[in-house]
Design an enzyme around this catalytic site. Structure first.
Site, PDB file in Angstrom:
ATOM      1  N   GLU A 211      19.170   1.497 -35.802  1.00 24.44           N
ATOM      2  CA  GLU A 211      19.327   2.857 -35.574  1.00 24.44           C
ATOM      3  C   GLU A 211      19.685   3.131 -34.107  1.00 24.44           C
ATOM      4  O   GLU A 211      18.919   3.948 -33.576  1.00 24.44           O
ATOM      5  CB  GLU A 211      18.028   3.533 -36.176  1.00 24.44           C
ATOM      6  CG  GLU A 211      17.797   3.444 -37.500  1.00 24.44           C
ATOM      7  CD  GLU A 211      16.747   4.557 -38.094  1.00 24.44           C
ATOM      8  OE1 GLU A 211      16.161   5.210 -37.250  1.00 24.44           O
ATOM      9  OE2 GLU A 211      16.506   4.690 -39.362  1.00 24.44           O
ATOM     10  N   GLU A 317      17.173   1.531 -45.489  1.00 23.89           N
ATOM     11  CA  GLU A 317      15.775   2.334 -45.404  1.00 23.89           C
ATOM     12  C   GLU A 317      16.303   3.507 -46.240  1.00 23.89           C
ATOM     13  O   GLU A 317      17.209   3.944 -46.385  1.00 23.89           O
ATOM     14  CB  GLU A 317      15.562   2.752 -43.987  1.00 23.89           C
ATOM     15  CG  GLU A 317      14.953   1.771 -43.150  1.00 23.89           C
ATOM     16  CD  GLU A 317      14.646   2.289 -41.789  1.00 23.89           C
ATOM     17  OE1 GLU A 317      14.299   3.420 -41.662  1.00 23.89           O
ATOM     18  OE2 GLU A 317      14.776   1.604 -40.926  1.00 23.89           O
TER      19      GLU A 317
END
Ligand SMILES: *[C@@H]1O[C@H](CO)[C@@H](O)[C@H](O)[C@H]1NC(C)=O
Length: 424
Positions: A211, A317
């Site tokens: 991320e 995720e």
């Protein structure tokens, strides 16, 4: 910048010279047929990188509200206390039994987040090290139980996104703006590739950075793109020769639409690259305001992008949770949008019965969790597969694979669907 370019040109030269030879080989990791066999996995979140919402007790027990992440955990209490709490946590949060249970649940992958501070800690950085032996143990357990491991660098020097789950909750993440930070990260990826050079049948995937904050703009994205080139060289060419590894390079989309990455590191010139996208529906007011049916429809609507993208696409995720109600989910001491306790939010409803222990969940809520879980599984298997966030948490059962299995909204095998046509 010179060394980045040098690393890029080394990677490019190696690719150009040897692409033909490796194409003749099987470009797919021989231990797992990515792209044809679906990745079905779970994250081991909150283990080797602390997250306040996954283990709120570790933070509450400090008695210090300013301890909000792993950085302040090492900085704002006695080092010996921090060290002993962490060591106990590493020894107990995940054990070999978890791998037994994960395999029994029909899963084939775990993704293991780890921070840079497991590998090296710079001057003035208060992190406590010692996680690496546990990662190595976990790889052995995965081997014993037939599970593949995605080693995921979740925190980089300077922080790549400023989230507490990067290790350091800060307003202005400084990974991308400081070339020393990026070079340190390159060296850690090299170290990870070399550490598991003889375990490619288990550590089949390395994710070089979780991320990065691509939404901050093109200066971040250009550093990320260069870092992905360097990571390709570091992960695919760990022998210091033209010999290529089998390890899949899993690149996070940096919060860009998949289309942004069209043509990036695609075959035949690049081998073994996959893209990682994270799909959540609770980190904005609009998303928490969705009805259950709207959550399900929004999940299903991801199918075309996932099925048509030109790299293997893994949803690395996601969660059946549909609210941000879990305690500390938005940060220690920060409230939830759903009940209006988050700054600037408008309440949608009460969080009571939507988070915490499943013993407080209604039958209707558990049915929704099952439907939303199945809608996501069906959709993400239109791509290369999925890795749910997360295996366990102290007090947020709506998020955890373990509680889902125990309380019936996750089937004992991920192919046992009750709503296979939920996406129509
Ligand atoms: C860049 O980061 C390093 C740590 O990786 C730090 O020592 C250095 O002071 C930083 N440079 C600037 C200009 O902030």
């Amino acid at each position: 910048m010179v060394s980045f370019r040098a690393a890029l040109s080394l990677a490019s030269v190696l690719v150009a010279l040897f692409a033909r030879a490796t194409l003749a080989d099987n470009p797919i990791n021989p231990s797992f047929s990515y792209g044809s066999t679906k990745v079905r996995g779970v994250n081991l979140g909150g283990w080797l990188v602390l997250e306040p919402w996954i283990t709120p007790s570790l933070f509450d027990n400090t008695g210090n509200d300013a301890i909000v992440d792993e950085w302040t955990f090492g900085q704002l209490q006695s080092r010996s206390t921090a060290q002993s709490v962490l060591t106990n946590h590493w020894n107990t949060w995940i054990t070999e039994q978890d791998f037994v249970d994960i395999a029994a649940a029909g899963l084939n992958h775990v993704r293991i987040p780890i921070g840079y501070w497991a590998f090296e800690v710079g001057p003035g950085e208060p992190y406590i090290s010692g996680q690496l032996p546990y990662l190595q143990k976990a790889v052995g357990w995965a081997r014993n139980h037939g599970i593949k491991v995605i080693v995921d660098l979740h925190g980089a020097p300077g922080s790549q996104n400023g989230y507490d789950n990067s290790g350091h909750r800060i307003s202005f993440p400084q990974w991308h703006s400081n070339s020393t930070n990026v070079q340190r990260t390159d060296a850690i990826i090299k170290q990870i590739a070399s550490l598991f050079i003889n375990d490619q049948d288990v550590v089949s995937v390395i994710a070089p950075l979780n991320e990065p904050a691509g939404y901050d703009g093109s200066d971040v994205l250009s550093v990320v793109r260069q870092y992905w080139y360097d990571s390709y060289g570091n992960i695919r060419f760990p022998y210091g020769t033209s010999q290529q590894s089998n390890t899949v390079v899993l690149l996070h989309d940096a919060f860009q639409p998949l289309s942004y990455w069209n043509g990036f590191q695609t075959p035949p010139n690049w081998q073994g690259v996959a893209i990682d996208t994270h799909i959540y529906q609770m980190f904005s007011q609009d998303e928490v305001a969705r009805t259950n049916q709207q959550h399900i429809s929004a999940a299903c609507a991801n199918a075309p992008a996932l099925s048509s993208f030109d790299l293997w696409t893994i949803v690395g995720e996601w969660t059946p949770a549909a609210t941000d109600c879990a305690k500390y989910l938005n940060g220690r001491g920060v409230g939830a949008r759903y009940d209006g306790s988050y700054p600037g939010s408008t309440a949608v409803g009460s969080c009571a019965g939507l988070t915490g222990s499943a013993s407080g969940f209604s039958a209707a809520y558990k049915t929704f969790l099952r439907q939303y879980w199945e809608a996501q599984v069906v959709t993400y298997e239109q791509g290369a597969g999925w890795v749910q966030w997360t295996w366990k948490a102290e007090d947020a059962d709506e998020w955890t694979y373990q509680a889902g299995l125990k309380n019936g909204w996750i089937p004992q095998s991920p192919t046992q669907l009750q709503y296979p046509n939920i996406c129509g």
